[in-house]
Design a protein around this motif. Structure first.
Motif, PDB file in Angstrom:
ATOM      1  N   ALA A  74       2.116  48.324 -89.096  1.00 48.04           N
ATOM      2  CA  ALA A  74       3.195  47.335 -88.765  1.00 48.04           C
ATOM      3  C   ALA A  74       2.832  46.121 -87.745  1.00 48.04           C
ATOM      4  O   ALA A  74       3.301  45.351 -87.904  1.00 48.04           O
ATOM      5  CB  ALA A  74       4.362  48.123 -88.488  1.00 48.04           C
ATOM      6  N   LYS A  75       2.109  46.642 -86.686  1.00 49.75           N
ATOM      7  CA  LYS A  75       1.493  45.703 -85.653  1.00 49.75           C
ATOM      8  C   LYS A  75       0.151  45.166 -86.057  1.00 49.75           C
ATOM      9  O   LYS A  75      -0.450  44.485 -85.214  1.00 49.75           O
ATOM     10  CB  LYS A  75       1.587  46.317 -84.604  1.00 49.75           C
ATOM     11  N   ASN A  76      -0.560  45.349 -87.185  1.00 52.51           N
ATOM     12  CA  ASN A  76      -1.892  44.896 -87.278  1.00 52.51           C
ATOM     13  C   ASN A  76      -2.848  45.032 -86.184  1.00 52.51           C
ATOM     14  O   ASN A  76      -3.408  44.312 -85.699  1.00 52.51           O
ATOM     15  CB  ASN A  76      -1.880  43.347 -87.730  1.00 52.51           C
ATOM     16  N   THR A  77      -2.688  46.478 -85.637  1.00 51.29           N
ATOM     17  CA  THR A  77      -3.499  46.658 -84.611  1.00 51.29           C
ATOM     18  C   THR A  77      -4.154  47.915 -84.914  1.00 51.29           C
ATOM     19  O   THR A  77      -3.539  48.929 -85.321  1.00 51.29           O
ATOM     20  CB  THR A  77      -2.510  46.813 -83.317  1.00 51.29           C
ATOM     21  N   VAL A  78      -5.478  48.173 -84.155  1.00 47.09           N
ATOM     22  CA  VAL A  78      -6.173  49.286 -84.256  1.00 47.09           C
ATOM     23  C   VAL A  78      -6.402  49.459 -82.542  1.00 47.09           C
ATOM     24  O   VAL A  78      -6.704  48.686 -81.834  1.00 47.09           O
ATOM     25  CB  VAL A  78      -7.575  49.068 -84.840  1.00 47.09           C
ATOM     26  N   TYR A  79      -6.334  50.979 -82.579  1.00 49.72           N
ATOM     27  CA  TYR A  79      -6.438  51.464 -81.080  1.00 49.72           C
ATOM     28  C   TYR A  79      -7.816  52.318 -80.871  1.00 49.72           C
ATOM     29  O   TYR A  79      -8.247  53.055 -82.020  1.00 49.72           O
ATOM     30  CB  TYR A  79      -5.307  52.122 -80.705  1.00 49.72           C
ATOM     31  N   LEU A  80      -8.224  52.411 -79.676  1.00 46.85           N
ATOM     32  CA  LEU A  80      -9.251  53.634 -79.340  1.00 46.85           C
ATOM     33  C   LEU A  80      -8.885  54.193 -78.205  1.00 46.85           C
ATOM     34  O   LEU A  80      -8.896  53.425 -76.927  1.00 46.85           O
ATOM     35  CB  LEU A  80     -10.790  52.718 -79.372  1.00 46.85           C
ATOM     36  N   GLN A  81      -8.413  55.314 -78.094  1.00 44.96           N
ATOM     37  CA  GLN A  81      -8.004  55.986 -76.936  1.00 44.96           C
ATOM     38  C   GLN A  81      -9.290  56.851 -76.503  1.00 44.96           C
ATOM     39  O   GLN A  81      -9.813  57.624 -77.199  1.00 44.96           O
ATOM     40  CB  GLN A  81      -6.948  56.936 -77.310  1.00 44.96           C
ATOM     41  N   MET A  82      -9.808  56.616 -75.267  1.00 41.85           N
ATOM     42  CA  MET A  82     -11.115  57.020 -74.556  1.00 41.85           C
ATOM     43  C   MET A  82     -10.523  58.081 -73.598  1.00 41.85           C
ATOM     44  O   MET A  82      -9.926  57.373 -72.387  1.00 41.85           O
ATOM     45  CB  MET A  82     -11.739  55.860 -74.213  1.00 41.85           C
ATOM     46  N   ASN A  83     -11.184  59.370 -73.392  1.00 44.01           N
ATOM     47  CA  ASN A  83     -10.875  60.411 -72.679  1.00 44.01           C
ATOM     48  C   ASN A  83     -11.916  60.789 -71.859  1.00 44.01           C
ATOM     49  O   ASN A  83     -13.016  60.642 -72.451  1.00 44.01           O
ATOM     50  CB  ASN A  83      -9.774  61.336 -72.954  1.00 44.01           C
ATOM     51  N   SER A  84     -11.865  61.758 -70.951  1.00 44.28           N
ATOM     52  CA  SER A  84     -13.208  61.934 -70.300  1.00 44.28           C
ATOM     53  C   SER A  84     -14.247  61.046 -70.415  1.00 44.28           C
ATOM     54  O   SER A  84     -15.241  61.575 -70.867  1.00 44.28           O
ATOM     55  CB  SER A  84     -13.416  63.301 -71.115  1.00 44.28           C
ATOM     56  N   LEU A  85     -13.982  59.881 -69.833  1.00 43.32           N
ATOM     57  CA  LEU A  85     -15.002  58.778 -69.892  1.00 43.32           C
ATOM     58  C   LEU A  85     -16.159  59.380 -68.816  1.00 43.32           C
ATOM     59  O   LEU A  85     -16.189  59.748 -67.924  1.00 43.32           O
ATOM     60  CB  LEU A  85     -14.275  57.560 -69.467  1.00 43.32           C
ATOM     61  N   LYS A  86     -17.393  58.946 -69.539  1.00 44.63           N
ATOM     62  CA  LYS A  86     -18.851  59.229 -68.704  1.00 44.63           C
ATOM     63  C   LYS A  86     -19.007  57.828 -68.416  1.00 44.63           C
ATOM     64  O   LYS A  86     -19.118  56.974 -69.163  1.00 44.63           O
ATOM     65  CB  LYS A  86     -19.608  59.896 -69.485  1.00 44.63           C
ATOM     66  N   PRO A  87     -20.024  57.725 -67.635  1.00 43.22           N
ATOM     67  CA  PRO A  87     -20.845  56.453 -66.974  1.00 43.22           C
ATOM     68  C   PRO A  87     -21.623  55.913 -68.275  1.00 43.22           C
ATOM     69  O   PRO A  87     -21.784  54.669 -68.313  1.00 43.22           O
ATOM     70  CB  PRO A  87     -21.898  56.785 -65.962  1.00 43.22           C
ATOM     71  N   GLU A  88     -22.149  56.675 -69.124  1.00 41.53           N
ATOM     72  CA  GLU A  88     -22.767  56.215 -70.292  1.00 41.53           C
ATOM     73  C   GLU A  88     -21.938  55.510 -71.286  1.00 41.53           C
ATOM     74  O   GLU A  88     -22.398  55.045 -72.119  1.00 41.53           O
ATOM     75  CB  GLU A  88     -23.628  57.329 -70.841  1.00 41.53           C
ATOM     76  N   ASP A  89     -20.722  55.801 -71.323  1.00 40.53           N
ATOM     77  CA  ASP A  89     -19.637  55.178 -72.090  1.00 40.53           C
ATOM     78  C   ASP A  89     -19.534  53.694 -71.716  1.00 40.53           C
ATOM     79  O   ASP A  89     -18.807  52.854 -72.269  1.00 40.53           O
ATOM     80  CB  ASP A  89     -18.238  55.783 -72.027  1.00 40.53           C
ATOM     81  N   THR A  90     -20.069  53.084 -70.470  1.00 39.65           N
ATOM     82  CA  THR A  90     -20.019  51.767 -70.185  1.00 39.65           C
ATOM     83  C   THR A  90     -20.587  50.857 -71.027  1.00 39.65           C
ATOM     84  O   THR A  90     -21.914  50.930 -71.645  1.00 39.65           O
ATOM     85  CB  THR A  90     -20.764  51.555 -68.542  1.00 39.65           C
ATOM     86  N   GLY A  91     -20.098  49.688 -71.272  1.00 38.70           N
ATOM     87  CA  GLY A  91     -20.499  48.784 -72.299  1.00 38.70           C
ATOM     88  C   GLY A  91     -19.175  47.726 -72.755  1.00 38.70           C
ATOM     89  O   GLY A  91     -18.309  47.837 -72.336  1.00 38.70           O
ATOM     90  N   VAL A  92     -19.739  46.740 -73.432  1.00 36.56           N
ATOM     91  CA  VAL A  92     -18.835  45.963 -74.114  1.00 36.56           C
ATOM     92  C   VAL A  92     -18.301  46.666 -75.514  1.00 36.56           C
ATOM     93  O   VAL A  92     -19.053  46.950 -76.335  1.00 36.56           O
ATOM     94  CB  VAL A  92     -19.217  44.560 -74.518  1.00 36.56           C
ATOM     95  N   TYR A  93     -17.089  46.798 -75.575  1.00 33.92           N
ATOM     96  CA  TYR A  93     -16.593  47.328 -76.839  1.00 33.92           C
ATOM     97  C   TYR A  93     -16.059  46.303 -77.916  1.00 33.92           C
ATOM     98  O   TYR A  93     -15.103  45.541 -77.225  1.00 33.92           O
ATOM     99  CB  TYR A  93     -15.512  48.522 -76.512  1.00 33.92           C
TER     100      TYR A  93
END
Length: 111
Positions: A74-93
């Motif tokens: 309905a909102k034409n939107t996709v989400y990414l919920q990111m939990n328990s983040l780690k330094p190796e998750d750093t980057g451009v998404y």
């Protein structure tokens, strides 16, 4: 024309959470699977997660159990919920859909 606009990135401490959004326009969003990718400095872009037009999901092993992809047609939107983040998750998404890419949003995980 097709547009994908990501938002929600930022600086977060290890163990923290962020929710990314990707607003789509210019195509029939509900007909398409949508994906998230990421690119760390000095590394190739890698696939993170996908959600099909029917709502099925799949994840890279590195994020399984920590990240959740979802969509709101309905909102034409996709989400990414990111939990328990780690330094190796750093980057451009980046989000990807209908063979198009967004401009990306920076995620930095650091204390």
């Amino acid at each position: 024309q097709v547009q994908l606009v990501e938002s929600g990135g930022g600086l977060v401490q290890p163990g923290g959470s962020l929710r990314l959004s990707c607003a789509a326009s210019g195509f029939t969003f509900s007909n398409y699977g949508m994906s998230w990718y990421r690119q760390a400095p000095g590394r190739q872009r890698e696939w993170v997660a996908i959600i099909t037009n029917g709502g099925g999901t799949n994840y890279a092993d590195s994020v399984k159990g920590r990240f959740t992809i979802s969509r709101d047609n309905a909102k034409n939107t996709v989400y990414l919920q990111m939990n328990s983040l780690k330094p190796e998750d750093t980057g451009v998404y980046y989000c990807k859909g209908n063979f198009h890419w967004g401009q990306g949003t920076q995620v930095t995980v650091s204390s």
